[in-house]
Scaffold this motif. Structure first.
Motif, short mmCIF file in Angstrom:
data_model
loop_
_atom_site.label_atom_id
_atom_site.label_comp_id
_atom_site.label_asym_id
_atom_site.label_seq_id
_atom_site.Cartn_x
_atom_site.Cartn_y
_atom_site.Cartn_z
N SER A 312 5.55 -17.17 -38.35
CA SER A 312 4.76 -16.89 -37.14
C SER A 312 4.40 -15.42 -37.05
CB SER A 312 5.55 -17.32 -35.90
OG SER A 312 5.80 -18.71 -35.91
N GLU A 330 16.26 -19.32 -27.43
CA GLU A 330 17.09 -19.72 -26.30
C GLU A 330 17.96 -20.90 -26.71
OE1 GLU A 330 16.63 -21.23 -21.65
OE2 GLU A 330 14.89 -21.20 -22.99
N ARG A 337 15.66 -23.59 -28.47
CA ARG A 337 14.21 -23.43 -28.36
C ARG A 337 13.81 -22.08 -28.94
NH1 ARG A 337 11.14 -21.09 -24.26
NH2 ARG A 337 8.97 -21.82 -24.13
N LEU A 338 12.86 -22.13 -29.86
CA LEU A 338 12.28 -20.91 -30.43
C LEU A 338 10.80 -20.89 -30.07
CD1 LEU A 338 12.35 -18.40 -32.32
CD2 LEU A 338 11.75 -19.96 -34.19
N GLU A 339 10.38 -19.81 -29.42
CA GLU A 339 8.97 -19.67 -29.05
C GLU A 339 8.45 -18.34 -29.55
OE1 GLU A 339 7.02 -20.57 -24.95
OE2 GLU A 339 7.28 -18.38 -25.06
N ARG A 341 4.98 -16.25 -29.17
CA ARG A 341 3.74 -16.25 -28.37
C ARG A 341 3.00 -14.93 -28.61
NH1 ARG A 341 2.08 -18.37 -23.20
NH2 ARG A 341 3.96 -19.68 -23.24
N SER A 373 5.24 -27.60 -32.06
CA SER A 373 3.86 -27.55 -31.55
C SER A 373 3.30 -26.17 -31.80
CB SER A 373 3.81 -27.90 -30.06
OG SER A 373 4.55 -26.94 -29.30
N ALA A 374 2.01 -26.10 -32.00
CA ALA A 374 1.33 -24.81 -32.19
C ALA A 374 -0.08 -24.96 -31.64
CB ALA A 374 1.29 -24.44 -33.67
N VAL A 382 0.68 -20.14 -28.98
CA VAL A 382 2.11 -20.38 -28.83
C VAL A 382 2.59 -21.32 -29.94
CG1 VAL A 382 3.95 -21.23 -27.33
CG2 VAL A 382 1.95 -20.08 -26.33
N GLU A 384 6.00 -23.30 -30.83
CA GLU A 384 7.25 -23.68 -30.17
C GLU A 384 8.00 -24.70 -31.02
OE1 GLU A 384 8.43 -24.57 -25.63
OE2 GLU A 384 7.24 -26.17 -26.57
N THR A 385 9.29 -24.49 -31.17
CA THR A 385 10.19 -25.40 -31.88
C THR A 385 11.37 -25.69 -30.98
OG1 THR A 385 9.57 -24.35 -33.99
CG2 THR A 385 11.52 -25.77 -33.99
N VAL A 386 11.60 -26.98 -30.69
CA VAL A 386 12.69 -27.38 -29.79
C VAL A 386 13.50 -28.47 -30.50
CG1 VAL A 386 13.32 -28.29 -27.54
CG2 VAL A 386 11.27 -26.86 -27.79
#
Length: 390
Positions: A312, A330, A337-339, A341, A373-374, A382, A384-386
């Protein structure tokens, strides 16, 4: 010299026999049809000998006819149709048994062998049809008084057909298992290649992107005659390249199955902070927020999250080096959760999606069992990986 020629002939013979078996849709090793052929010759010779028929052209002809299909196949590689082969063998056996019946008789065993061969090389309905014809012929000879103990020979033909069918089904099962193993092996090789490609892409792509930022900064400092900043930028670029080499060696060593001794351990989630710091030193405007204890994550999960963050940041450095960015990791409420942005530069609707970056991150997330999601959200790009906490 002669030994070498003999070995070459034997290899060619083996290859041809197995190729002929493959034509019939079976993959028997060469020695099975060879053994069957030798057994047929032995039975034919015994059937003629017990009739004292070596002086009788008719009996010799009957014996030769009975083994003709196998002899022609072994010597010339010409495969006869199954029904033609069965009819020729039956004709040869009938010549022997009708012209000169004996008790006990070896000739009917040629039909037992023929029934087994047919069942082992063709479809079950056809094999059963051939066996029934052979059994009927033996039963008629028994009723006619030309074959003592005809019932035993009839049962023998039935057992021969049964053995052939069992051998064919066993061979088909073995072929299916071999095919399954081959497919699994090819898929494993393809999977390892894909893993290696992702590792190389992530490590090299990130290091090049960050190094280019340092080099660009060094060029600007050089234009301003700020040699101290030039030296600092080039040193950072060198450090990034060296770290990438160590990381790449460790990744390749791990994928290849080695212990990875002598190289730095593969990165984990605790090193995302260092990754962000390196990007910030290279000139990216990126902040980092961390909540929870990433050090307690399993090595595989930590490495996957690290690679996603690495790719990213490389994409930001490549497509939006002047953007405001934030990385957040987080671990709370039973989830990780990895974000990542970043703002989208004016005139750019969304970062370029063609290439291996996004698919590679999605694959890594899938391997972790995570939701990935991207895309655009609230004007930012954004990623995001959860995933569920472990």
């Amino acid at each position: 010299m002669h030994g070498g020629s003999g070995n070459a002939l034997l290899r060619r013979y083996k290859a041809r026999i197995e190729a002929d078996c493959a034509i019939r849709g079976v993959q028997y090793p060469w020695w099975i049809p060879t053994y069957s052929g030798v057994a047929g010759v032995a039975l034919a010779v015994a059937a003629v000998a017990q009739r004292h028929g070596f002086d009788s052209p008719l009996l010799i002809a009957g014996g030769l006819v009975a083994i003709a299909p196998q002899a022609i196949w072994l010597l010339t590689a010409r495969i006869m149709p199954v029904l033609v082969e069965a009819a020729i063998v039956l004709g040869g056996v009938l010549i022997l048994m009708i012209d000169h019946p004996v008790d006990p008789d070896f000739a009917p065993f040629l039909l037992v062998l023929a029934a087994a061969e047919t069942a082992a090389t063709t479809a079950v309905p056809l094999a059963l049809g051939v066996a029934v014809v052979h059994m009927t012929a033996l039963a008629i000879l028994g009723f006619d008084g030309k074959l003592t103990g005809a019932a035993l020979y009839v049962v023998g033909v039935a057992f021969g057909a049964d053995a052939g069918i069992a051998m064919r089904w066993q061979m088909r099962a073995l072929q299916a298992e071999r095919s399954k193993r081959d497919i699994a092996a090819r898929e494993a090789v393809a999977g390892e290649r894909a893993r290696l490609a992702r590792e190389v892409h992530d490590v090299v792509g990130h290091s090049l992107s960050i190094s280019l930022l340092h080099i660009a900064g060094a060029r600007r400092s050089l234009a301003e005659n700020d040699l101290a900043d030039v030296d600092d930028a080039l040193r950072h670029a060198e450090d990034v390249a060296r770290a990438a080499m160590v990381d790449l060696r460790g990744s390749v060593s791990r994928i290849a199955g080695g212990s990875g001794s002598g190289v730095r351990p593969l990165p984990d989630a605790t090193e995302i902070a260092r990754l962000v710091a390196d990007a910030r030193n290279a000139g990216l405007q990126v902040a980092y927020d961390e909540c929870g204890e990433p050090a307690q994550l399993p090595a595989g999960v930590g490495l996957g999250l690290y690679r996603i963050a690495q790719e990213s940041l490389a994409n930001i450095a490549k497509h939006a080096p002047d953007a405001q960015a934030r990385v957040a990791l987080e671990r709370a409420h039973g989830a990780i959760r990895l974000e990542v942005r970043n703002t989208v530069p004016a005139g750019l609707a969304a970062p370029e999606t063609v290439g291996a970056g996004l698919p590679g991150m999605a694959t890594r997330a899938e391997q972790l069992g995570a939701r990935f999601s991207a895309g655009l959200a609230d004007g930012d790009w954004v990623v995001e990986t959860v995933l569920a906490d472990v």
